[in-house]
Design a protein around this motif. Structure first.
Motif, short mmCIF file in Angstrom:
data_model
loop_
_atom_site.label_atom_id
_atom_site.label_comp_id
_atom_site.label_asym_id
_atom_site.label_seq_id
_atom_site.Cartn_x
_atom_site.Cartn_y
_atom_site.Cartn_z
N ALA A 133 -46.50 5.74 22.32
CA ALA A 133 -46.69 6.51 23.55
C ALA A 133 -47.59 7.73 23.34
CB ALA A 133 -45.33 6.95 24.08
N THR A 162 -38.44 3.92 23.46
CA THR A 162 -39.18 3.12 22.49
C THR A 162 -38.27 2.19 21.67
OG1 THR A 162 -39.10 5.03 21.04
CG2 THR A 162 -41.14 4.68 22.25
N LYS A 216 -32.65 2.45 23.48
CA LYS A 216 -33.00 3.66 24.23
C LYS A 216 -33.29 3.34 25.69
CE LYS A 216 -34.80 6.24 20.28
NZ LYS A 216 -36.02 6.60 19.54
N ARG A 272 -43.17 15.66 22.39
CA ARG A 272 -42.23 15.04 21.44
C ARG A 272 -42.98 14.50 20.22
NH1 ARG A 272 -40.64 9.77 21.15
NH2 ARG A 272 -38.71 9.37 20.01
N LEU A 273 -44.18 13.98 20.44
CA LEU A 273 -44.97 13.38 19.36
C LEU A 273 -46.10 14.29 18.90
CD1 LEU A 273 -45.35 9.86 21.04
CD2 LEU A 273 -43.74 10.47 19.23
N ILE A 327 -40.42 8.09 29.62
CA ILE A 327 -41.38 7.06 29.21
C ILE A 327 -41.73 7.21 27.73
CG2 ILE A 327 -43.78 6.31 29.51
CD1 ILE A 327 -43.35 6.92 32.55
N ILE A 328 -41.82 8.46 27.29
CA ILE A 328 -42.14 8.70 25.87
C ILE A 328 -40.96 8.32 24.98
CG2 ILE A 328 -42.65 10.56 24.22
CD1 ILE A 328 -44.06 11.90 26.77
N GLU A 329 -39.75 8.46 25.52
CA GLU A 329 -38.55 8.26 24.69
C GLU A 329 -38.04 6.82 24.65
OE1 GLU A 329 -35.92 11.20 26.24
OE2 GLU A 329 -36.90 12.83 25.14
N ARG A 364 -42.15 12.51 40.33
CA ARG A 364 -41.71 11.88 39.09
C ARG A 364 -41.24 12.90 38.06
NH1 ARG A 364 -45.17 10.01 36.18
NH2 ARG A 364 -43.80 8.61 35.08
N VAL A 385 -49.17 4.02 35.56
CA VAL A 385 -47.80 4.49 35.31
C VAL A 385 -47.65 5.92 35.79
CG1 VAL A 385 -46.19 5.15 33.46
CG2 VAL A 385 -47.28 2.90 33.42
N PHE A 415 -50.18 8.25 26.18
CA PHE A 415 -49.45 8.61 27.39
C PHE A 415 -48.99 10.07 27.31
CE2 PHE A 415 -45.66 9.27 29.86
CZ PHE A 415 -46.02 8.75 31.09
N GLU A 416 -48.44 10.46 26.18
CA GLU A 416 -47.94 11.84 26.08
C GLU A 416 -49.07 12.85 26.19
OE1 GLU A 416 -46.02 13.79 22.44
OE2 GLU A 416 -44.47 13.98 23.96
#
Lengths: 194, 75
Positions: free
Chosen positions: A107, B61, B65, A9-10, B57-59, A181, A146, A110-111
């Motif tokens: 994030a 923020t 959300k 996403r990022l 987790i990424i979303e 997960r 996490v 994390f990503e």
């Protein structure tokens, strides 16, 4: 996007280029704040050394290295890898360097780890990812917690970091735990003869 | 549910609960960095008894959300 290998996403990952090697990459490796938790990497870096490393990637059989690109700006913001890949026993390690400091918020880190795990488990068919962090590195610890990495051991007072010896905590994530997960989507139902 | 989310965000980010709205995010809360995002995820999972996927987790923020994602889990 140029030559994407996996898209999040990022960020997206692509194979490093020579332009990456002569860009900011070599400066990140020289930066002591960036490298403070990366296993006593204390040597100053140079463009020449970075090109040498980049060239060594061509023949690497147990190391898969990616450039991390910010999707919004198309900037090369870091590098990451799956390392010590054992193709027989199907395990590997991982490492991440977010070189551009403004991308250490949110994030992003994390990503990057999440995408590395996706490649390891779903593309390379790894069973287990092994990792570790220096005990005072709260950031790495929290990401690994996490992601449900399990602590499996510790080397006491192993690394000299910021004027003192620190424990190296060993962690492991098995594919079954990761799938809990991140369940796979159901396979498509194909029309036709049984 | 929103009140509980605000309580958790307030506790993790160390900001007064009255200053938190649905639009609160890393852009409006200075301490909402990568480390605090991970702490927030762990605290929310414990508070609501859920497990977030990597994608979620990424979303998550912003407070809004987070609420949307929890509603999707029928919380």
């Amino acid at each position: 996007m140029y030559n994407p290998y996996i898209i999040g996403r990022l960020v997206y990952f692509r194979h490093p280029t020579e332009e990456d090697a002569v860009g900011r990459w070599h400066e990140w490796i020289s930066d002591q704040e960036t490298m403070q938790y990366v296993g006593n990497y204390v040597w100053p870096n140079s463009k020449e050394k970075q090109i040498e490393f980049y060239n060594s990637l061509r023949n690497a059989k147990d190391l898969m290295t990616f450039s991390i690109i910010d999707i919004a700006t198309e900037r090369h913001i870091g590098v990451c890898n799956l390392s010590s890949i054992n193709w027989v026993s199907k395990f590997c390690g991982l490492a991440v360097i977010i070189g551009e400091k403004e991308f250490r918020k949110g994030a992003y880190s994390f990503e990057v780890v999440s995408l590395l795990l996706r490649i390891a488990f779903l593309t390379l068919n790894m069973r287990t990812i092994k990792g570790g962090y220096i005990r005072s590195n709260e950031h790495s610890r929290s990401i690994l917690q996490v992601l449900r990495f399990r602590e499996v051991g510790c080397f006491r007072n192993l690394f000299w970091v910021n004027g003192r010896y620190e424990d190296h905590v060993l962690v492991q994530l098995d594919r079954e735990d990761w799938l809990q997960r991140n369940p796979l989507p159901a396979p498509p139902i194909l029309a036709g003869k049984a | 549910m929103l009140a509980k989310i605000k309580k958790v965000v307030s506790m993790i980010m160390k900001v007064p609960i009255d200053s938190i709205s649905e639009s609160s995010s890393p852009e409006t809360i200075a301490d909402w960095d990568s480390l605090h995002h991970m702490k927030l995820v762990m605290a929310l999972e414990e508070e609501f008894g859920v497990v977030f996927s990597d994608q979620e987790i990424i979303e998550i923020t912003s407070v809004e959300k987070i609420a949307d994602t929890l509603r999707g889990k029928e919380i």
